[in-house]
Design a protein around this motif. Structure first.
Motif, short mmCIF file in Angstrom:
data_model
loop_
_atom_site.label_atom_id
_atom_site.label_comp_id
_atom_site.label_asym_id
_atom_site.label_seq_id
_atom_site.Cartn_x
_atom_site.Cartn_y
_atom_site.Cartn_z
N ALA A 59 0.83 -1.21 0.00
CA ALA A 59 0.00 0.00 0.00
C ALA A 59 0.86 1.25 0.00
N ALA A 60 1.90 1.25 0.81
CA ALA A 60 2.78 2.42 0.89
C ALA A 60 3.47 2.67 -0.44
N GLU A 61 3.94 1.62 -1.10
CA GLU A 61 4.62 1.80 -2.39
C GLU A 61 3.68 2.40 -3.43
N ALA A 62 2.43 1.94 -3.42
CA ALA A 62 1.46 2.48 -4.37
C ALA A 62 1.21 3.96 -4.10
N ILE A 63 1.07 4.32 -2.85
CA ILE A 63 0.80 5.71 -2.47
C ILE A 63 2.02 6.58 -2.73
N TRP A 64 3.21 6.09 -2.41
CA TRP A 64 4.44 6.84 -2.70
C TRP A 64 4.58 7.09 -4.21
N ASN A 65 4.00 6.19 -5.00
CA ASN A 65 4.08 6.32 -6.45
C ASN A 65 3.02 7.25 -7.02
N GLY A 66 2.18 7.82 -6.12
CA GLY A 66 1.20 8.79 -6.56
C GLY A 66 -0.25 8.34 -6.52
N ALA A 67 -0.52 7.10 -6.13
CA ALA A 67 -1.90 6.63 -6.05
C ALA A 67 -2.62 7.27 -4.86
N PRO A 68 -3.81 7.86 -5.07
CA PRO A 68 -4.55 8.42 -3.94
C PRO A 68 -5.07 7.32 -3.04
N MET A 69 -5.23 7.63 -1.75
CA MET A 69 -5.76 6.67 -0.80
C MET A 69 -7.21 6.97 -0.49
N LEU A 70 -8.06 5.98 -0.71
CA LEU A 70 -9.49 6.06 -0.41
C LEU A 70 -9.79 5.09 0.73
N VAL A 71 -10.69 5.47 1.62
CA VAL A 71 -10.99 4.67 2.80
C VAL A 71 -12.50 4.46 2.89
N ALA A 72 -12.89 3.21 3.10
CA ALA A 72 -14.32 2.92 3.22
C ALA A 72 -14.92 3.65 4.41
N SER A 73 -14.27 3.58 5.54
CA SER A 73 -14.72 4.27 6.75
C SER A 73 -13.56 4.43 7.70
N ASP A 74 -13.45 5.60 8.31
CA ASP A 74 -12.43 5.78 9.35
C ASP A 74 -13.08 5.99 10.72
N ALA A 75 -14.31 5.48 10.87
CA ALA A 75 -14.99 5.59 12.16
C ALA A 75 -14.16 4.93 13.25
N ARG A 76 -14.02 5.62 14.38
CA ARG A 76 -13.20 5.10 15.47
C ARG A 76 -13.83 3.88 16.15
N ARG A 77 -15.14 3.87 16.22
CA ARG A 77 -15.82 2.78 16.90
C ARG A 77 -17.26 2.71 16.43
N PHE A 78 -17.92 1.59 16.77
CA PHE A 78 -19.34 1.44 16.48
C PHE A 78 -20.00 0.70 17.64
N ALA A 79 -21.30 0.89 17.75
CA ALA A 79 -22.04 0.29 18.87
C ALA A 79 -22.29 -1.19 18.62
N SER A 80 -22.19 -2.00 19.67
CA SER A 80 -22.52 -3.41 19.59
C SER A 80 -23.39 -3.78 20.79
N ALA A 81 -23.81 -5.03 20.83
CA ALA A 81 -24.70 -5.47 21.91
C ALA A 81 -24.00 -5.48 23.26
N SER A 82 -22.67 -5.65 23.27
CA SER A 82 -21.98 -5.81 24.54
C SER A 82 -21.07 -4.65 24.92
N LYS A 83 -20.43 -4.02 23.91
CA LYS A 83 -19.45 -2.97 24.21
C LYS A 83 -19.11 -2.23 22.92
N PRO A 84 -18.51 -1.04 23.03
CA PRO A 84 -18.06 -0.36 21.81
C PRO A 84 -16.98 -1.20 21.11
N MET A 85 -17.07 -1.27 19.78
CA MET A 85 -16.11 -2.05 19.00
C MET A 85 -15.21 -1.11 18.20
N ALA A 86 -13.91 -1.39 18.19
CA ALA A 86 -12.94 -0.54 17.50
C ALA A 86 -13.05 -0.71 15.99
N GLY A 87 -12.90 0.40 15.28
CA GLY A 87 -12.93 0.36 13.83
C GLY A 87 -11.59 -0.06 13.24
#
Length: 315
Positions: free
Chosen positions: A164-192
């Motif tokens: 991934a780093a080589e592609a980005i260093w070569n000029g490829a833009p980085m797209l991210v599906a989601s950078d949410a830090r956490r989401f709600a679950s039945a038992s506890k907050p879950m890390a993204g």
């Protein structure tokens, strides 16, 4: 301590024109985790419907407004998420469930055509973009990639980091599906997971990334198109001020905070101006009741959906 009749327990008081704005809503986006259901994995997997949510979605649909469910989780394909929601009682078709993969498929096809894209994710993202005709780059030839897409990749190893780093260093833009830090679950907050990977890649490559899922304007446009209405005519309900509420506000739509997930009853004084909800409810049944009441006071029925702008999704 008592509150005014229309004041929520977090101190939020709806604007006087809220009934008019609810009446003008032409389509509704529901978050899934912490809004419709609480599960153990993203997309409500293996979870249970929150009290009143099934009936609320049905009641709003019965007004003639189209609805979609939109999760930032990309570990499952939309059809599997929809099947799970139907098991919990929600009357949602496969094409009424959106994920960042759906947004990514449109964006990648429009921006890059037949150029290869390096994708780091599970089947919930890879299968969707591949089915849309996106050409997947070979990780062993990262500099061939026109772009890098990061999703929920629980197997992100040192070798994948290097590619991934080589592609980005070569000029490829980085797209991210989601950078949410956490989401709600039945038992506890879950890390993204996706955001964790994206932040690390951003540090390593000294490059910013573009989020395709909520709360991006692109995600809102794709959701509005699926609903067949303009973004400003959409109500977005969810449990995260940073995601659902801010996405609605930027589009000029109606943002509703449901206190059954991530943010709960945040004191109104602690909410940023660009994340201030138009309405705070403790259950979706409160939202459907307000919408039905607003419709009942209208002199005219809900109008036909507003025509969509001709803007390209990936522009």
């Amino acid at each position: 301590m008592t509150t005014a009749p229309d004041q929520h327990r977090n101190g939020h008081v709806p604007a006087p024109d809220l009934p008019d704005r609810l009446r003008a809503v032409r389509g509704v986006v529901f978050d899934i985790d912490g809004c419709l259901v609480l599960g153990d994995k993203p997309g409500g997997h293996g979870g249970r419907a929150l009290p009143g949510a099934v009936d609320a979605v049905a009641a709003i649909r019965a007004t003639g407004r189209p609805v979609v469910a939109f999760t930032n989780g990309s570990s499952q394909v939309p059809a599997d998420i929809a099947a799970g929601l139907r098991l919990q009682g929600f009357d949602l078709a496969d094409d009424e469930v959106l994920t960042p993969a759906v947004v990514a498929a449109e964006v990648l096809a429009e921006r890059y055509g037949d150029q290869p894209v390096l994708v780091f994710a599970g089947p919930g993202l890879v299968d969707v973009v591949a089915a849309a005709g996106v050409v997947l780059a070979d990780p062993d030839r990262p500099t061939d990639a026109a772009a890098v897409l990061v999703g929920w990749d629980v197997g992100f190893t040192r070798d994948r980091l290097q590619a991934a780093a080589e592609a980005i260093w070569n000029g490829a833009p980085m797209l991210v599906a989601s950078d949410a830090r956490r989401f709600a679950s039945a038992s506890k907050p879950m890390a993204g997971v996706g955001g964790f990977i994206a932040q690390g890649l951003s540090y390593v490559t000294d490059t910013e990334y573009e989020v395709l899922g909520k709360p991006s304007d692109t995600a809102m446009l794709v959701a509005a198109r699926r609903l067949g209405v303009a973004p400003a005519d959409v109500l977005v309900a969810g449990d995260d001020l940073r995601l659902e509420v801010s996405m609605a506000r930027r589009a000029g739509g109606v943002g509703v905070l449901v206190t059954t997930g991530v943010h709960g009853r945040v004191p109104v004084g602690e909410i940023a101006a660009d994340q201030m909800p138009d309405l705070v409810v403790d259950a979706l049944s409160e939202l459907s009741a307000r919408m039905l009441l607003a419709d009942a006071t209208a002199s005219d029925p809900v109008n036909a959906p507003t025509a969509l702008p001709a803007d390209r999704v990936g522009a």
